[in-house]
Design a protein around this motif. Structure first.
Motif, short mmCIF file in Angstrom:
data_model
loop_
_atom_site.label_atom_id
_atom_site.label_comp_id
_atom_site.label_asym_id
_atom_site.label_seq_id
_atom_site.Cartn_x
_atom_site.Cartn_y
_atom_site.Cartn_z
N LEU A 36 4.78 -1.36 13.64
CA LEU A 36 4.72 -2.39 12.59
C LEU A 36 4.31 -3.76 13.13
N GLN A 37 4.23 -3.89 14.46
CA GLN A 37 3.75 -5.15 15.03
C GLN A 37 2.25 -5.35 14.78
N TYR A 38 1.58 -4.29 14.36
CA TYR A 38 0.16 -4.36 14.07
C TYR A 38 -0.03 -4.43 12.56
N PRO A 39 -0.40 -5.60 12.02
CA PRO A 39 -0.48 -5.77 10.57
C PRO A 39 -1.36 -4.74 9.87
N LYS A 40 -2.45 -4.33 10.47
CA LYS A 40 -3.34 -3.36 9.82
C LYS A 40 -2.63 -2.01 9.65
N ILE A 41 -1.90 -1.59 10.69
CA ILE A 41 -1.14 -0.33 10.60
C ILE A 41 -0.03 -0.46 9.56
N ALA A 42 0.69 -1.57 9.58
CA ALA A 42 1.77 -1.79 8.59
C ALA A 42 1.20 -1.76 7.18
N GLU A 43 0.05 -2.39 6.98
CA GLU A 43 -0.58 -2.40 5.66
C GLU A 43 -0.96 -0.99 5.21
N GLU A 44 -1.52 -0.19 6.12
CA GLU A 44 -1.90 1.19 5.78
C GLU A 44 -0.69 2.05 5.46
N LEU A 45 0.37 1.90 6.24
CA LEU A 45 1.60 2.65 5.96
C LEU A 45 2.19 2.25 4.62
N GLY A 46 2.23 0.95 4.34
CA GLY A 46 2.75 0.46 3.06
C GLY A 46 1.95 0.99 1.89
N ALA A 47 0.63 1.01 2.01
CA ALA A 47 -0.23 1.53 0.93
C ALA A 47 0.00 3.02 0.73
N ALA A 48 0.19 3.76 1.82
CA ALA A 48 0.43 5.21 1.71
C ALA A 48 1.76 5.49 1.02
N ILE A 49 2.78 4.70 1.35
CA ILE A 49 4.08 4.87 0.68
C ILE A 49 3.96 4.50 -0.79
N ALA A 50 3.32 3.38 -1.09
CA ALA A 50 3.16 2.94 -2.49
C ALA A 50 2.50 4.02 -3.33
N LYS A 51 1.51 4.70 -2.76
CA LYS A 51 0.80 5.76 -3.48
C LYS A 51 1.76 6.88 -3.88
N LYS A 52 2.77 7.15 -3.05
CA LYS A 52 3.75 8.21 -3.35
C LYS A 52 4.63 7.85 -4.55
N PHE A 53 4.64 6.56 -4.94
CA PHE A 53 5.46 6.12 -6.06
C PHE A 53 4.62 5.58 -7.21
N SER A 54 3.36 5.97 -7.27
CA SER A 54 2.46 5.46 -8.32
C SER A 54 2.87 5.94 -9.71
N ASP A 55 3.73 6.95 -9.78
CA ASP A 55 4.20 7.48 -11.06
C ASP A 55 5.43 6.73 -11.59
N MET A 56 5.89 5.71 -10.86
CA MET A 56 7.11 4.99 -11.25
C MET A 56 6.83 3.51 -11.45
N GLN A 57 7.60 2.91 -12.35
CA GLN A 57 7.60 1.45 -12.46
C GLN A 57 8.58 0.92 -11.42
N ILE A 58 8.11 0.01 -10.60
CA ILE A 58 8.96 -0.61 -9.59
C ILE A 58 8.80 -2.12 -9.71
N ASP A 59 9.92 -2.81 -9.88
CA ASP A 59 9.91 -4.27 -9.99
C ASP A 59 10.07 -4.95 -8.63
N THR A 60 10.88 -4.33 -7.76
CA THR A 60 11.21 -4.94 -6.48
C THR A 60 11.41 -3.85 -5.43
N VAL A 61 10.94 -4.13 -4.22
CA VAL A 61 11.20 -3.26 -3.07
C VAL A 61 12.22 -3.98 -2.19
#
Length: 188
Positions: A36-61
């Motif tokens: 996670l010290q590498y922003p590009k890797i952190a961003e890619e991981l975050g996007a991959a996780i977000a995709k797993k929850f695209s079927d839900m409404q989320i207000d806050t993480v």
């Protein structure tokens, strides 16, 4: 993205004798801070996780400090919602720094690694006591081998079966090796 290859490339999959935050011992440790010290890797991981929850409404993480803070921020960025974190105060998880949640607010709890899910479950109970609606749990790695259970859907990027031992029956302790507590304590 091959998550395990990324851990290996960043020297973040460690071998040795470790004390996990759950109190269990293990011969392997995933040092998420090293990826996670590498922003590009952190961003890619975050996007991959977000995709797993695209079927839900989320207000806050919500990310439990310290391990969940960075990845929760990246997941929230990808979802397009806010990100806050919980901290321990007098041994209990709480919201500090002016963070609040509203009754009915849809929350995703985001950790870096889950073994027993203890911290995430504690955060979930604390948020529910404040009236929030915990709609899911996530982590980069489920190191329970798929055995951790939550009271809402849990979706991890990668599942590993990593041996863990009760300290009273740890073969690494019995062999005389010194256990270290990784994360913010014990590793350089």
């Amino acid at each position: 993205m091959d998550v395990i290859a990324t851990f290996k490339d960043c020297d973040a999959l460690l071998e040795g004798h470790f004390i996990l935050s759950s109190g269990l011992h293990s011969n392997r440790y995933l040092q998420c801070a090293k990826i996670l010290q590498y922003p590009k890797i952190a961003e890619e991981l975050g996007a991959a996780i977000a995709k797993k929850f695209s079927d839900m409404q989320i207000d806050t993480v919500v990310g439990p400090a310290m391990g969940g803070v960075i990845i929760a921020q990246e997941v929230a960025r990808a979802i397009g919602c806010r990100s806050i974190f919980s901290e321990r105060e007098n041994g209990a998880m709480t919201l500090r720094r002016g963070f609040t949640v509203k009754p009915g607010e849809k929350i995703l709890i985001c950790e870096d690694v889950c073994t027993t899910g203890g911290s995430a479950k504690e955060v979930g109970a604390m948020l529910r006591a404040k009236g929030a609606d915990v709609v899911g749990y996530t982590s980069i790695i489920d190191r329970s081998g798929g055995h951790v259970e939550f009271d809402a859907p849990y979706r991890a990027l990668e599942t590993l079966s990593v041996e863990t031992y009760d300290p009273s029956d740890c073969p690494l302790c019995k062999a005389g090796t010194q256990a270290v507590k990784p994360g913010s304590h014990g590793l350089k």
